[in-house]
Design a protein around this motif. Structure first.
Motif, PDB file in Angstrom:
ATOM      1  N   GLY A 173       1.161  -1.158  -0.242  1.00  0.00           N
ATOM      2  CA  GLY A 173       0.015  -0.313   0.335  1.00  0.00           C
ATOM      3  C   GLY A 173       1.315   1.294  -0.155  1.00  0.00           C
ATOM      4  O   GLY A 173      -0.184   2.507   0.341  1.00  0.00           O
ATOM      5  N   ARG A 174       2.178   0.960  -0.080  1.00  0.00           N
ATOM      6  CA  ARG A 174       2.880   2.258  -0.148  1.00  0.00           C
ATOM      7  C   ARG A 174       2.686   3.063  -1.818  1.00  0.00           C
ATOM      8  O   ARG A 174       3.359   4.190  -1.948  1.00  0.00           O
ATOM      9  CB  ARG A 174       4.315   2.028  -0.113  1.00  0.00           C
ATOM     10  CG  ARG A 174       4.574   1.496   1.250  1.00  0.00           C
ATOM     11  CD  ARG A 174       5.772   0.891   1.454  1.00  0.00           C
ATOM     12  NE  ARG A 174       6.073   0.616   3.229  1.00  0.00           N
ATOM     13  CZ  ARG A 174       6.515  -0.179   3.831  1.00  0.00           C
ATOM     14  NH1 ARG A 174       8.473  -0.314   3.333  1.00  0.00           N
ATOM     15  NH2 ARG A 174       6.680  -0.518   4.992  1.00  0.00           N
ATOM     16  N   ARG A 175       2.417   2.321  -2.670  1.00  0.00           N
ATOM     17  CA  ARG A 175       3.269   3.291  -3.943  1.00  0.00           C
ATOM     18  C   ARG A 175       1.021   2.313  -4.772  1.00  0.00           C
ATOM     19  O   ARG A 175       0.961   1.224  -4.633  1.00  0.00           O
ATOM     20  CB  ARG A 175       3.263   3.208  -4.648  1.00  0.00           C
ATOM     21  CG  ARG A 175       4.300   1.608  -5.391  1.00  0.00           C
ATOM     22  CD  ARG A 175       5.797   1.653  -6.266  1.00  0.00           C
ATOM     23  NE  ARG A 175       6.574   2.292  -5.154  1.00  0.00           N
ATOM     24  CZ  ARG A 175       7.677   1.848  -5.670  1.00  0.00           C
ATOM     25  NH1 ARG A 175       8.264   1.181  -6.891  1.00  0.00           N
ATOM     26  NH2 ARG A 175       8.503   3.063  -4.842  1.00  0.00           N
ATOM     27  N   PRO A 176       1.015   3.335  -5.932  1.00  0.00           N
ATOM     28  CA  PRO A 176      -0.221   2.414  -6.580  1.00  0.00           C
ATOM     29  C   PRO A 176       0.253   1.799  -7.454  1.00  0.00           C
ATOM     30  O   PRO A 176       1.688   1.652  -7.835  1.00  0.00           O
ATOM     31  CB  PRO A 176      -0.578   3.705  -7.798  1.00  0.00           C
ATOM     32  CG  PRO A 176      -0.055   4.847  -7.285  1.00  0.00           C
ATOM     33  CD  PRO A 176       0.973   5.101  -6.080  1.00  0.00           C
ATOM     34  N   PRO A 177      -0.344   0.722  -8.278  1.00  0.00           N
ATOM     35  CA  PRO A 177      -0.295   0.185  -8.973  1.00  0.00           C
ATOM     36  C   PRO A 177       1.308   0.650 -10.151  1.00  0.00           C
ATOM     37  O   PRO A 177       0.124   0.788 -10.991  1.00  0.00           O
ATOM     38  CB  PRO A 177      -1.214  -0.608  -9.952  1.00  0.00           C
ATOM     39  CG  PRO A 177      -1.858  -0.988  -8.870  1.00  0.00           C
ATOM     40  CD  PRO A 177      -2.399   1.167  -7.894  1.00  0.00           C
ATOM     41  N   SER A 178       2.421   0.418 -11.016  1.00  0.00           N
ATOM     42  CA  SER A 178       2.226   0.991 -12.123  1.00  0.00           C
ATOM     43  C   SER A 178       2.526   0.373 -12.896  1.00  0.00           C
ATOM     44  O   SER A 178       1.474  -0.751 -13.037  1.00  0.00           O
ATOM     45  CB  SER A 178       3.685   0.158 -12.359  1.00  0.00           C
ATOM     46  OG  SER A 178       4.327  -1.105 -12.346  1.00  0.00           O
ATOM     47  N   THR A 179       2.109   0.640 -14.484  1.00  0.00           N
ATOM     48  CA  THR A 179       1.173   0.309 -15.884  1.00  0.00           C
ATOM     49  C   THR A 179       2.390  -0.550 -15.883  1.00  0.00           C
ATOM     50  O   THR A 179       1.002  -2.012 -16.348  1.00  0.00           O
ATOM     51  CB  THR A 179       2.081   1.247 -16.729  1.00  0.00           C
ATOM     52  OG1 THR A 179       1.494   2.441 -16.367  1.00  0.00           O
ATOM     53  CG2 THR A 179       1.204   0.606 -18.016  1.00  0.00           C
ATOM     54  N   ALA A 180       3.714  -1.071 -15.916  1.00  0.00           N
ATOM     55  CA  ALA A 180       3.707  -2.770 -15.588  1.00  0.00           C
ATOM     56  C   ALA A 180       3.180  -4.258 -14.661  1.00  0.00           C
ATOM     57  O   ALA A 180       2.147  -5.198 -15.455  1.00  0.00           O
ATOM     58  CB  ALA A 180       5.120  -3.206 -15.767  1.00  0.00           C
ATOM     59  N   LEU A 181       2.906  -3.217 -13.432  1.00  0.00           N
ATOM     60  CA  LEU A 181       2.299  -4.714 -12.800  1.00  0.00           C
ATOM     61  C   LEU A 181       0.250  -4.587 -13.065  1.00  0.00           C
ATOM     62  O   LEU A 181       0.392  -5.520 -13.357  1.00  0.00           O
ATOM     63  CB  LEU A 181       2.472  -3.690 -11.611  1.00  0.00           C
ATOM     64  CG  LEU A 181       3.516  -3.930 -10.036  1.00  0.00           C
ATOM     65  CD1 LEU A 181       3.247  -3.441  -9.967  1.00  0.00           C
ATOM     66  CD2 LEU A 181       3.900  -5.818 -10.539  1.00  0.00           C
ATOM     67  N   ARG A 182       0.392  -3.054 -13.553  1.00  0.00           N
ATOM     68  CA  ARG A 182      -1.466  -3.449 -14.074  1.00  0.00           C
ATOM     69  C   ARG A 182      -1.248  -4.183 -15.474  1.00  0.00           C
ATOM     70  O   ARG A 182      -2.803  -5.021 -15.409  1.00  0.00           O
ATOM     71  CB  ARG A 182      -2.046  -1.937 -14.645  1.00  0.00           C
ATOM     72  CG  ARG A 182      -1.944  -0.912 -13.499  1.00  0.00           C
ATOM     73  CD  ARG A 182      -2.922   0.106 -13.771  1.00  0.00           C
ATOM     74  NE  ARG A 182      -2.868   0.614 -12.376  1.00  0.00           N
ATOM     75  CZ  ARG A 182      -2.742   2.005 -13.142  1.00  0.00           C
ATOM     76  NH1 ARG A 182      -1.362   2.296 -13.186  1.00  0.00           N
ATOM     77  NH2 ARG A 182      -2.789   2.660 -11.425  1.00  0.00           N
ATOM     78  N   ARG A 183      -0.360  -4.072 -16.239  1.00  0.00           N
ATOM     79  CA  ARG A 183      -0.674  -4.986 -17.356  1.00  0.00           C
ATOM     80  C   ARG A 183      -0.353  -6.344 -16.770  1.00  0.00           C
ATOM     81  O   ARG A 183      -0.998  -7.108 -17.716  1.00  0.00           O
ATOM     82  CB  ARG A 183       0.723  -4.489 -18.247  1.00  0.00           C
ATOM     83  CG  ARG A 183       0.470  -3.314 -19.517  1.00  0.00           C
ATOM     84  CD  ARG A 183       1.750  -3.234 -20.125  1.00  0.00           C
ATOM     85  NE  ARG A 183       1.122  -1.261 -20.722  1.00  0.00           N
ATOM     86  CZ  ARG A 183       2.239  -0.458 -20.919  1.00  0.00           C
ATOM     87  NH1 ARG A 183       3.433  -1.215 -21.044  1.00  0.00           N
ATOM     88  NH2 ARG A 183       1.719   0.051 -22.003  1.00  0.00           N
ATOM     89  N   ALA A 184       0.051  -6.526 -16.199  1.00  0.00           N
ATOM     90  CA  ALA A 184       0.976  -7.830 -15.591  1.00  0.00           C
ATOM     91  C   ALA A 184      -0.916  -8.693 -14.983  1.00  0.00           C
ATOM     92  O   ALA A 184      -0.582 -10.228 -14.771  1.00  0.00           O
ATOM     93  CB  ALA A 184       1.945  -7.829 -14.268  1.00  0.00           C
ATOM     94  N   VAL A 185      -1.221  -8.471 -14.950  1.00  0.00           N
ATOM     95  CA  VAL A 185      -2.456  -8.606 -14.392  1.00  0.00           C
ATOM     96  C   VAL A 185      -4.382  -8.576 -15.442  1.00  0.00           C
ATOM     97  O   VAL A 185      -5.087  -8.330 -15.727  1.00  0.00           O
ATOM     98  CB  VAL A 185      -2.962  -8.729 -13.171  1.00  0.00           C
ATOM     99  CG1 VAL A 185      -2.584  -9.177 -12.706  1.00  0.00           C
ATOM    100  CG2 VAL A 185      -3.495  -7.012 -13.041  1.00  0.00           C
ATOM    101  N   GLY A 186      -3.613  -8.262 -16.126  1.00  0.00           N
ATOM    102  CA  GLY A 186      -4.487  -7.449 -17.738  1.00  0.00           C
ATOM    103  C   GLY A 186      -5.550  -6.590 -17.747  1.00  0.00           C
ATOM    104  O   GLY A 186      -6.357  -6.599 -18.257  1.00  0.00           O
TER     105      GLY A 186
END
Length: 82
Positions: A57-70
């Motif tokens: 909960g220290r930072r919002p999901p990055s674009t790469a993390l979002r993409r990793a889960v579709g």
């Protein structure tokens, strides 16, 4: 004529808007599949520090993390600036 009894492929669910909190839920489920954050990072090629910080909960999901889960990031115009 014979009818085919082969199942028809299911259509993918329609796109929907998700929050960062929902992305974190998706990430937690995705990390559980290989069994560890390190295994997930190696499998999908994302930054381990970003993943750890997001799951804590220290930072919002990055674009790469979002993409990793579709999840794709989109810009939405909702009206004229005031």
């Amino acid at each position: 004529m014979s009818s085919s009894s082969a199942p028809t492929p299911e259509a993918p669910p329609p796109p929907r808007v998700v929050t960062d909190a929902e992305v974190v839920i998706l990430l937690r489920a995705a990390v559980a599949q290989p069994g560890s954050q390190r295994a997930f990072v190696k499998a999908v090629g994302v930054n381990e520090g970003d993943l750890s910080s997001t799951l804590r909960g220290r930072r919002p999901p990055s674009t790469a993390l979002r993409r990793a889960v579709g999840v794709e990031t989109r810009l939405v115009h909702v009206g004229a600036a005031r």
